[in-house]
Write a protein that holds these residues in place. Structure first.
Motif, short mmCIF file in Angstrom:
data_model
loop_
_atom_site.label_atom_id
_atom_site.label_comp_id
_atom_site.label_asym_id
_atom_site.label_seq_id
_atom_site.Cartn_x
_atom_site.Cartn_y
_atom_site.Cartn_z
N HIS A 1 0.84 -1.19 0.00
CA HIS A 1 0.00 0.00 0.00
C HIS A 1 0.88 1.25 0.00
O HIS A 1 1.77 1.38 0.87
CB HIS A 1 -0.89 0.02 1.25
CG HIS A 1 -1.96 -1.02 1.22
ND1 HIS A 1 -3.25 -0.73 0.86
CD2 HIS A 1 -1.92 -2.35 1.51
CE1 HIS A 1 -3.98 -1.84 0.94
NE2 HIS A 1 -3.20 -2.83 1.33
N PHE A 2 0.61 2.14 -0.96
CA PHE A 2 1.34 3.40 -1.05
C PHE A 2 0.33 4.53 -0.98
O PHE A 2 -0.68 4.51 -1.69
CB PHE A 2 2.10 3.49 -2.38
CG PHE A 2 3.14 2.42 -2.56
CD1 PHE A 2 4.40 2.57 -2.01
CD2 PHE A 2 2.84 1.26 -3.26
CE1 PHE A 2 5.36 1.57 -2.17
CE2 PHE A 2 3.80 0.26 -3.43
CZ PHE A 2 5.06 0.42 -2.88
N LYS A 3 0.62 5.53 -0.15
CA LYS A 3 -0.24 6.70 -0.03
C LYS A 3 0.58 7.95 -0.32
O LYS A 3 1.74 8.04 0.09
CB LYS A 3 -0.82 6.81 1.39
CG LYS A 3 -1.78 5.70 1.73
CD LYS A 3 -2.38 5.88 3.12
CE LYS A 3 -3.31 4.73 3.44
NZ LYS A 3 -3.93 4.89 4.78
N GLY A 4 -0.05 8.90 -1.03
CA GLY A 4 0.64 10.15 -1.31
C GLY A 4 -0.06 10.97 -2.36
O GLY A 4 -1.01 10.51 -3.00
N ARG A 5 0.43 12.19 -2.55
CA ARG A 5 -0.16 13.12 -3.53
C ARG A 5 0.42 12.91 -4.92
O ARG A 5 -0.25 13.13 -5.91
CB ARG A 5 0.07 14.56 -3.07
CG ARG A 5 -0.83 14.99 -1.93
CD ARG A 5 -0.63 16.44 -1.54
NE ARG A 5 0.67 16.70 -0.92
CZ ARG A 5 0.97 16.39 0.34
NH1 ARG A 5 0.08 15.81 1.11
NH2 ARG A 5 2.15 16.67 0.84
N ASN A 6 1.69 12.57 -5.00
CA ASN A 6 2.37 12.46 -6.30
C ASN A 6 2.95 11.07 -6.51
O ASN A 6 4.15 10.91 -6.75
CB ASN A 6 3.49 13.51 -6.38
CG ASN A 6 2.98 14.92 -6.27
OD1 ASN A 6 2.06 15.30 -6.98
ND2 ASN A 6 3.56 15.70 -5.37
#
Length: 139
Positions: A95-100
């Motif tokens: 799981h990866f979370k972020g804006r970019n």
């Protein structure tokens, strides 16, 4: 290269184990005759699997200069019914979370870990069916 781990019985079902970088306790739940004062051996294998691959991915994210706010690995494993019980199917979710999030490069990092770098993954591949999933959470 050789690794040495010393695991010492501390009474009842509890063991103390050294590791080249630290120490931990292993025990079983009270319903299994232990005191619940340590990590469970089979679940510890899942931590080793996620930790090994996670280190690879984190290193590659750094090298690729990827922007990630949060990264975690969820590992779910199914045991056989008969003794000796072992994991026959393991699902590993990255799981990866972020804006970019650069999904293509992040997937490349995951693929390199599971196909080339993670030795624990290769060990698991010898006895379990592995299901790999990558999830992106854009914020």
């Amino acid at each position: 290269m050789t690794h040495e781990v010393i695991t010492t019985w501390e009474g009842n079902m509890k063991f103390h184990s050294t590791n080249p970088a630290g120490e931990l306790y292993i025990d079983v739940a009270p319903e299994d005759g232990g005191d619940g004062e340590g990590l469970r051996p089979k679940a510890l294998m899942l931590s080793a699997l996620a930790g090994c691959s996670g280190l690879d991915v984190a290193s590659l994210m750094k090298k690729m200069k990827l922007e990630v706010d949060e990264f975690f690995i969820k590992t779910v494993a199914e045991l056989t019914e008969e003794h000796p019980k072992y994991y026959h199917t393991v699902t590993i979710e990255y799981h990866f979370k972020g804006r970019n999030l650069d999904e293509k490069k992040l997937q490349r990092a995951v693929d390199l870990s599971i196909e080339k770098y993670c030795g624990v993954m290769e060990m698991f591949r010898r006895f379990a069916k592995l299901n790999i999933e990558t999830r992106y959470h854009h914020s």
